[in-house]
Structures are given as structure tokens and as C-alpha cells.
Design a protein around this motif. Structure first.
Motif, mmCIF file in Angstrom:
data_model
loop_
_atom_site.group_PDB
_atom_site.id
_atom_site.type_symbol
_atom_site.label_atom_id
_atom_site.label_comp_id
_atom_site.label_asym_id
_atom_site.label_seq_id
_atom_site.Cartn_x
_atom_site.Cartn_y
_atom_site.Cartn_z
ATOM 1 N N HIS B 236 34.268 120.457 -66.589
ATOM 2 C CA HIS B 236 33.531 119.494 -65.774
ATOM 3 C C HIS B 236 32.408 120.172 -64.989
ATOM 4 N N ILE B 237 32.687 121.370 -64.509
ATOM 5 C CA ILE B 237 31.655 122.122 -63.785
ATOM 6 C C ILE B 237 30.435 122.316 -64.687
ATOM 7 N N SER B 238 30.713 122.595 -65.954
ATOM 8 C CA SER B 238 29.609 122.879 -66.879
ATOM 9 C C SER B 238 28.818 121.625 -67.233
ATOM 10 N N TYR B 239 29.364 120.463 -66.941
ATOM 11 C CA TYR B 239 28.642 119.219 -67.235
ATOM 12 C C TYR B 239 27.720 118.815 -66.086
ATOM 13 N N LEU B 240 27.911 119.450 -64.934
ATOM 14 C CA LEU B 240 27.096 119.126 -63.767
ATOM 15 C C LEU B 240 26.033 120.210 -63.595
ATOM 16 N N HIS B 246 25.614 120.181 -55.266
ATOM 17 C CA HIS B 246 25.250 120.377 -53.864
ATOM 18 C C HIS B 246 24.964 119.032 -53.201
ATOM 19 N N ARG B 247 24.249 118.182 -53.935
ATOM 20 C CA ARG B 247 23.883 116.878 -53.390
ATOM 21 C C ARG B 247 25.144 116.049 -53.103
ATOM 22 N N VAL B 269 34.544 119.367 -52.999
ATOM 23 C CA VAL B 269 34.332 119.673 -54.411
ATOM 24 C C VAL B 269 35.649 120.071 -55.080
ATOM 25 N N GLU B 270 36.513 120.743 -54.315
ATOM 26 C CA GLU B 270 37.822 121.121 -54.870
ATOM 27 C C GLU B 270 38.668 119.875 -55.121
ATOM 28 N N SER B 271 38.669 119.021 -54.128
ATOM 29 C CA SER B 271 39.450 117.789 -54.233
ATOM 30 C C SER B 271 38.967 116.945 -55.412
ATOM 31 N N TYR B 272 37.638 116.880 -55.550
ATOM 32 C CA TYR B 272 37.049 116.110 -56.644
ATOM 33 C C TYR B 272 37.469 116.667 -58.009
ATOM 34 N N GLU B 356 13.106 114.872 -67.207
ATOM 35 C CA GLU B 356 13.271 115.536 -65.910
ATOM 36 C C GLU B 356 14.512 114.972 -65.227
ATOM 37 N N SER B 357 15.519 115.800 -65.041
ATOM 38 C CA SER B 357 16.738 115.343 -64.368
ATOM 39 C C SER B 357 17.504 116.563 -63.897
ATOM 40 N N ASP B 358 18.052 116.500 -62.705
ATOM 41 C CA ASP B 358 18.841 117.643 -62.224
ATOM 42 C C ASP B 358 20.336 117.311 -62.272
ATOM 43 N N LYS B 359 20.698 116.353 -63.114
ATOM 44 C CA LYS B 359 22.097 115.917 -63.132
ATOM 45 C C LYS B 359 22.960 116.679 -64.135
ATOM 46 N N GLY B 360 22.388 117.708 -64.752
ATOM 47 C CA GLY B 360 23.192 118.528 -65.648
ATOM 48 C C GLY B 360 23.373 117.890 -67.018
#
Lengths: 214, 391
Positions: B236-240, B246-247, B269-272, B356-360
């Protein structure tokens, strides 16, 4: 990539693009390098049944083209032409862009490798108003055709019509046609393609080929 | 579901997967890339919109690693929205008023299509690790069999993101004459070392869980929850992206004012991530995760064509639209551009748009108006050159 006024594709196509379109045969395959918002490709597809592809540096331009159904990729004339196979197009078009690339000679050679012919339009740095400004003010010219300050322009390799013709000769490129035009692309028939072209035309449009081809 | 059933059926039992299924490969099994023969096998699929009389309005959607056939509407298994509700539907880019959208759960999946959780007809027990290794091409072959079954010869467009993009690409290579247009989004012609490395972390987390039981956890009435959950968290981390994370979370604390000086989920972020892991375990099979990540790792169109990717597309009649996202570091623009260059070299008809997108990497699933505009325009152009048969 292309400079100058923009227009809705097809409807109010820039006059200089019409000049280029005139040089292209019906039903041919065309690669438009620096195709901007796709106006020329759209016009060629509509009026000349052309199978067109484009390369455009600006992402906004590419997205606009693809959203119109044109086949356009984001890319750079300096680096991405190398991927195209030899003689895969009837025409490679470079409109008002040669002066913006890093290596104009290489790009020109690539265009004539990919296309059997190339159609190139360039702004003329030899126009009398440019010479006058430089001579009188001692500063880089800003004219109606060349509107940006030296530090703010994407143009890095200005040339005159004479320079361009010499480059073609040096690269053994044949100039099949040369049309003189004003900055909007209106034909200047009275100027012709002779010695006055370098003084009076604001841009030149050239149909090029390799000797022995086309 | 029982994979030996040989007729089309609708399964609605609460325990089994709801939706449409078909049993294929009953007469001639599917020969997999590994050399193993598989058949009969079940494909679970969904369709949206109406197939026209000419059967010329088909859009085949290929799902990503943890996706499924429930593209839009409520997924009957999870009770949640389908995974591409902004793309598929009436008036949307894949307009179901106009197109007949087909999506099948991939071979090796766990939403009704035969996979490692299915019963092996030879033993009557779940395959587990005796299930053959599946490749992207195997998935595509199985989809082609599904289309054959549906009487669909040619596809107007095939599309998908990530692993779905790999399948879309594979379609154009394996069945070029059947594909008029293709939109691989956020994909690549091969999985990179970094991609493989991330998958390996996930697999080892699963296989290192004692509840995995060598892949035979179903017989032990167990599920490798911890392992599968960690695999999902890492993925999941790699998809973001850093910016998106951060946002969304920053360094904000979860349900507390101060640090706990312990190892609970202090940070949001851990809980998520923990939540993502827990939810995933409920809907996904651990062995399936192993098989599907392996399929992605093995995908390498470049090697298949001896290092010259352009050879994969020589003479291709397909119109391509390659889409990447600036903020996707898992399947970055450079990987997508490699495909574009190869298509150019093959003189194929290709459009390429970087959004253009910073959403991964997950951007392809999200509200990206420029992507929708691009796809609408591309499909419009493709439709102008489509007579129901590929050139």
C-alpha cells in the motif's frame, strides 16, 4: 513547442500552418514534430485525409491533442526522433521549432530520415527590422515576429534564411520549394525566394528532401 | 465454488462468490506458460451495458493485483463500491450506455475464478501451492477463452491499470488482430528489480507467518493474517506517494495527544496502514497474493522479444494510448515511455499522456479529470476508425 498565436484546432487555423498544409499531398502519412494543440494535424486529417501523428513537448498540448482523438505523444525533438524508423512517414513537419532545439542540424537530418520529405518553417533573423534594431540600438531585437526578450525566449538557435539554405547545402539536403511569408504566414509573392527573401521575409517555409529520394 | 461444474451458473450463496461464472477448458485444457495444463477451470466475470448486435462495442477491463471483476456498483463480497466507479458507467469514459464492458477475475485470483483456494478436481481439496504458477499471458489466454465463450471476436478497446495494464499490453501482443484499441495505464513492459523486491517482502511476510502452514492453511482452518496484512501494508505504501501521505497524515497522532512511548499505532499513518491490512485479509486469499505477485514479477515483454520490445508490436493494427502519472514511482513515466518508444519504433499508432498528479500509483483509480478527458478523446478517435473489424 510551437510559438505564435494559438487557435481552435481546425476552425481558425493559423495562416502559416495553412501554408505548410498546402505542401502536403492528400492521403499521406505525416509526423508533426512540435504539434502544439494539434491544429495542423486536425486540419490535415479533416481536409486531406492524412494519417497524422504528433510529438509535442508541452504536456498541456499533448493532452489537448489526445483529447481530440489525435495520435500524439509527449516527447522532445532532440531526443525522441531517434526511435522512429527510417522512411516511416511521407512528411515530417517542424513548424517554428527548429530554432528551439538543441541541435538543429541533427534534428533536420533526423526529420529527413524519418520522412521522405520534410516541411520546415523558420522565423527569419535576417529580416530588415531585426538588422535595423541590432544595428541602431545595439540590443537584441524584439519585433512583432520575435516578441520575447533574449533572456525569456525559448529560441536558442536563431538563423537567417541565408543561413538555413547554407545548412541545407552542407547537409546535402535538397530544397524543393521555398516560400517567403510575413510573420502571420501570408505569402509574400513579390519577395520570391531570391536574394530579397533574406531581407524582406519574416519567415521561410521549406519543402525539403534528400537527393535521390522523393 | 466447485470448479468441476461444467455449465454456466449464477452463484449467490453468502459463503461463495456472487456473480457470473463460466467453466472453460473442459474439452481442451489451457496450456500454461509453465507447461502445465489447466482445465476445466472457472472464470468469474461481470458485464456492464449491452452487447450490440454486431458485438462490436466491447471494452475489456483488466483488473490490477488486488482488484476483481466488480468494476463498479456494489461489490457483493465486500459490500463496498467497485474499484473503478469513476471510469465505468453511464456517461462516464467507459460509457455503459454505449459500450459493453467485460471484466473477469484473473486466473489465480480469489473472487470466483480458479486459483490456489479452489478445489483441485484431482484431490477434492484446495490446490494451495500445488496450483500451477500463472503468468500474465496465461491470464490473457483465459480471458480470450471467456470472450470466445461469449461469442465476441474483436474487442473495441482493452484497458487496465498496473497489472491490468500489463494484461492490456499482453493482449495487443498475443492477439493483435482482436484488439482495435488499448489503454494501458500506469503499467510497464516488465517488472523492475524494485517492483520485484517489494513483492518479495510481501511474499516472505506471508510465508513467514506460522499460520501459513506451507500454503496449506485452509486444511488447518487458519489464515496467515499477520503476514498477509503486512504484505498489504508494504504494498500500500508503494501505491501512494510521499506527498499524498504527507497531505493525508503528516505526523498527526491517532486518538491521542502525546506520544505513547511504546509501539502502538501512535501515528495516524500507522493506524491507517494497519486498518488497510486488516480489511484486506478479510477479502483476499494469501496464496492468491503469492501467485499474482509472481505473475507480475515474471512479466517481461522485453526479454520475450530478445531485448527488442519494438518487435513485440511490429505490424500492430492496434491504436495505443499509454498513460502515466508524474507521482507514480512504482510504475514511473520512464517505464511507460519505454513502451512508447518501442511503439514508435514499430511505427504503431500511439498516443502518450503523462498526467500531473502527486497521488502515486493509485492515481489511475482516483478522480483524475485529465485522464478521463484523455480517454474520452482517445476513444472518440478510435471509434472514428472502427468498423467493428480491426484493420
Amino acid at each position: 513547442m510551437s510559438s505564435g498565436p494559438t487557435s481552435d484546432p481546425g476552425s481558425n487555423i493559423r495562416v502559416d500552418l495553412l501554408l505548410i498544409a498546402d505542401m502536403i499531398d492528400t492521403g499521406s502519412r505525416v509526423l508533426d514534430v512540435g504539434c502544439g494543440n494539434g491544429a495542423l494535424l486536425h486540419h490535415l486529417a479533416r481536409t486531406k485525409n492524412v494519417d497524422g501523428r504528433g510529438i509535442e513537448l508541452s504536456q498541456a498540448g499533448v493532452n489537448a491533442c489526445v483529447a481530440q482523438g489525435l495520435s500524439v505523444v509527449q516527447g522532445d525533438a532532440d531526443t525522441d526522433l531517434v526511435n522512429y524508423p527510417t522512411a516511416s512517414f511521407d512528411y515530417a513537419v517542424l513548424s517554428q521549432t527548429l530554432q528551439q532545439v538543441r541541435r538543429p542540424g541533427d534534428v533536420l537530418a533526423e526529420l529527413l530520415r524519418i520522412g521522405r520529405r520534410a516541411v520546415i518553417s523558420i522565423p527569419n533573423f535576417g529580416h530588415w527590422s531585426v538588422r535595423w534594431q541590432l544595428a541602431v540600438t545595439g540590443r537584441m531585437p524584439v519585433t512583432k515576429a520575435l516578441t520575447q526578450q533574449w533572456h525569456d525566449t525559448p529560441n536558442s538557435h536563431f538563423c537567417t534564411i541565408k543561413d538555413f539554405i547554407e545548412l541545407c547545402a552542407a547537409l546535402s539536403i535538397r530544397i524543393e520549394r521555398h516560400i517567403s511569408a510575413d510573420r502571420l504566414g501570408n505569402r509574400m509573392n513579390f519577395v520570391g525566394d531570391g536574394p530579397f527573401a533574406n531581407l524582406l521575409s519574416e519567415q521561410g517555409v521549406f519543402l525539403l528532401s534528400r537527393p535521390g529520394t522523393g | 465454488m466447485n470448479s468441476t461444474q461444467r455449465h454456466e451458473e449464477v452463484v449467490t450463496g453468502p459463503e461463495e462468490r456472487a456473480g457470473r461464472t463460466v467453466v472453460l477448458g473442459t474439452e481442451t485444457p489451457l496450456t500454461l506458460d509453465s507447461g502445465t495444463e489447466l482445465g476445466p477451470f472457472t472464470i468469474a466475470y461481470e458485464t456492464y451495458g449491452q452487447l450490440n448486435d454486431e458485438k462490436s462495442n466491447v471494452i475489456l477491463v483488466c483488473h490490477a493485483l488486488t482488484g476483481d471483476q466488480f468494476v463498479t456498483g456494489i461489490n457483493p463480497v465486500t459490500g463496498r463500491d467497485g474499484w473503478w466507479p469513476l471510469m465505468v458507467g453511464p456517461g462516464l469514459p467507459f460509457d455503459t450506455d454505449r459500450y459493453f464492458v467485460v471484466c473477469a477475475n484473473v486466473l489465480g485470483g480469489c473472487m470466483g475464478t480458479t486459483g490456489p483456494r479452489s478445489d483441485d478436481p484431482k484431490t477434492g481439496r484446495p490446490y494451495g501451492l500445488s496450483f500451477p504458477v500463472i503468468t500474465i499471458k496465461d491470464m490473457v489466454r483465459a480471458q480470450a477463452m471467456l470472450l470466445d465463450h461469449l461469442g465476441i471476436d474483436k474487442i473495441f478497446c482493452v484497458s487496465g491499470g498496473s497489472m491490468g495494464g500489463m494484461q492490456a499490453l499482453q493482449w495487443t501482443v498475443t492477439y493483435p488482430e482482436r484488439v482495435h484499441a488499448a489503454i494501458p495505464i500506469g503499467s510497464a513492459a516488465h517488472h523492475t528489480a524494485q517492483n520485484i523486491a517489494l513483492h518479495e517482502v510481501g511474499r516472505l511476510a506471508i510465508m513467514g507467518d506460522t499460520d501459513w502452514h506451507g500454503g496449506d492453511y485452509l486444511s488447518h482452518n487458519a489464515i496467515p493474517r499477520a503476514g498477509l496484512s503486512v504484505a498489504r501494508m508494504a504494498a500500500h505504501i508503494s501505491y501512494l506517494s510521499e506527498a499524498a501521505m504527507h497531505r493525508k497524515f503528516g505526523r498527526q497522532l491517532q486518538d491521542r495527544e502525546t506520544l505513547s512511548y511504546g509501539f502502538g499505532a501512535d501515528f495516524q499513518v500507522e493506524s491507517y496502514l494497519r486498518h488497510q491490512g486488516e480489511v484486506f485479509v478479510e477479502r483476499f486469499d494469501a496464496n492468491s497474493y503469492l501467485y499474482l505477485t509472481r505473475a507480475m514479477d515474471y512479466f517481461d515483454l522485453i526479454a520475450e522479444y530478445r531485448g527488442v520490445l519494438a518487435d513485440a508490436f511490429q505490424g500492430s493494427p492496434t491504436r495505443f494510448c499509454i498513460i502515466s502519472f508524474t507521482g507514480d514511482w512504482l510504475f514511473p513515466t520512464s517505464e511507460n515511455r519505454t513502451i512508447v518508444h518501442a511503439l514508435n519504433a514499430a511505427a504503431a499508432n500511439v498516443s502518450f499522456v503523462e498526467i500531473e498528479s502527486d497521488k502515486g500509483h493509485d492515481a489511475f483509480l482516483l478522480d483524475e479529470p485529465e485522464m478521463f478527458e484523455t480517454i474520452r478523446g482517445f476513444l472518440r478517435g478510435a471509434a472514428e476508425h472502427w468498423s467493428g473489424t480491426t484493420q
